[in-house]
Motif scaffolding. Sequence first.
Motif: not given
Length: 495
Positions: A247, A249, A272, A275
């Motif tokens: 995950d 997020d 970040q 991601r």
Amino acid sequence: MVANLIGSVFNIWYNKEQIRPELSPAQVERFQACWQVFNLVIYPLAVACWVAPILWLRGVHRKLLAGKETDPELLVRAQRTVVNLPWWILAVAGVSWLVCIPVFPAALASLPEPLSRTVVWHLVISFFSGGMIAVTHSFFAVELVSMSSLYPVLFRRQNPAEVPGATPMTMTTRGLMWALSAVVSPIVTLVLLLITPQATTETPYFGVAVGGVAILFGLATVWMIKDLVNLPLKRLEKAAIRISKGDLDTRINLRRADEFGTVIASFNDMVQGLRERERIQQTFGRHVGQAAAEQILSQGDGLSGAEQMISVMFVDVRNFTEHSSKHSPEEVVEALNLFFTMGVETVELHGGMVNKFLGDGFMALFGIGSVTEGDTSGAEQAVKAGCALLECVAGSCDELAAAGWPGLAIGVGINTGPAVVGSIGSPQRQEYTAIGDTVNVAARVESLTKQVGRSLLVTEATRKQLPEELPLELLPPQKVKGKGEALRIYALRNV
């Protein structure tokens, strides 16, 4: 306020009980008057000093709540004030308590009666001990309330740990203050009881009361420090678990000005970055294939390649030039994109990767990265993918016709053998692909599909790695460009 009021009440009670036997009636009366006048003067002054920065903050706070623009310099000043608020209450309350040390002995000493040194030491140490407990609790309380009510408003975009001029308390300093308030001060107070001989005879339960109050204050300190330390640790733990499960997020929305603020900001930056890396890998994978993207990222930026035993499949659309001459480029591209979508899905479903698009066809690789020596699954996967793609095209006649290409047909050629697989090119521009005779032969075999009138052909090298039960038919040897000897090729029956 609550911590200081409790500290004042306990201190007055303590001194009345312990030093009364050492005082004359006049001194007792002076002590009574002194603490009453002192509190009536000091408490309003301390409250006024404490409230002053809070009142100043209200204007900035209300603007931010209303979503209004705030002068950047004024905002930084307000943020610095908020981070330093616990130190301000420490200073205000600390000075208020320290003033007691000269005032009370001086007030008693001004009387004609002699003042016992024991009384002076009792007063000095009791004020310091009671003040230490009350002041540290005030500090922790203000810090907790500031973080829960002011930080979310004043630090919506900034990290509290990066405010210039702010001095947040470190975990080491917190531990020292906890030790002084919850351990050292209560122990010193209990030791003081032993100095006065009357302590154990006239007030036998007073020591128990002092110990009980000390325990309560200690537990209160632990509870506040628990929230200051345990909450960010729990948030970090839960976030790390979510990230380990994929995950990305996850974000920790906890504003701290101490070391945890730096750790949380670094943690969020790391997530970040993950991601962004995942987004780049997914975008990259759409261009070169997920399997190739993973290998390229694992190999790094250098030019490298390794020889592998792979199966190469070339797919070509029949009559592309004729169709292109009769249709607009937009119609041709629309039909090709539909076909390429089928091709990529089919190839990846069978464990392969589409390595490159070749205008009206594509090249796919199977068996890339196989770690088992002698693994022949790549050849079988390639043949099954070719058959599935032919069936998919045949079953999508209506969609292809709607896209402007009725009767679209393809040819598939498969060869198996060693090839160098990796990144080739220059340091500025690289391509992940397979190079070698195996690739060249696969391309030649695909071009033979038009000559022999069969849609799917495989070489003898591929045939040797396929299960015997596959219905393969040996065709007459075929001459291909670049090969001195004719190739033995096979076709699936009825294909």
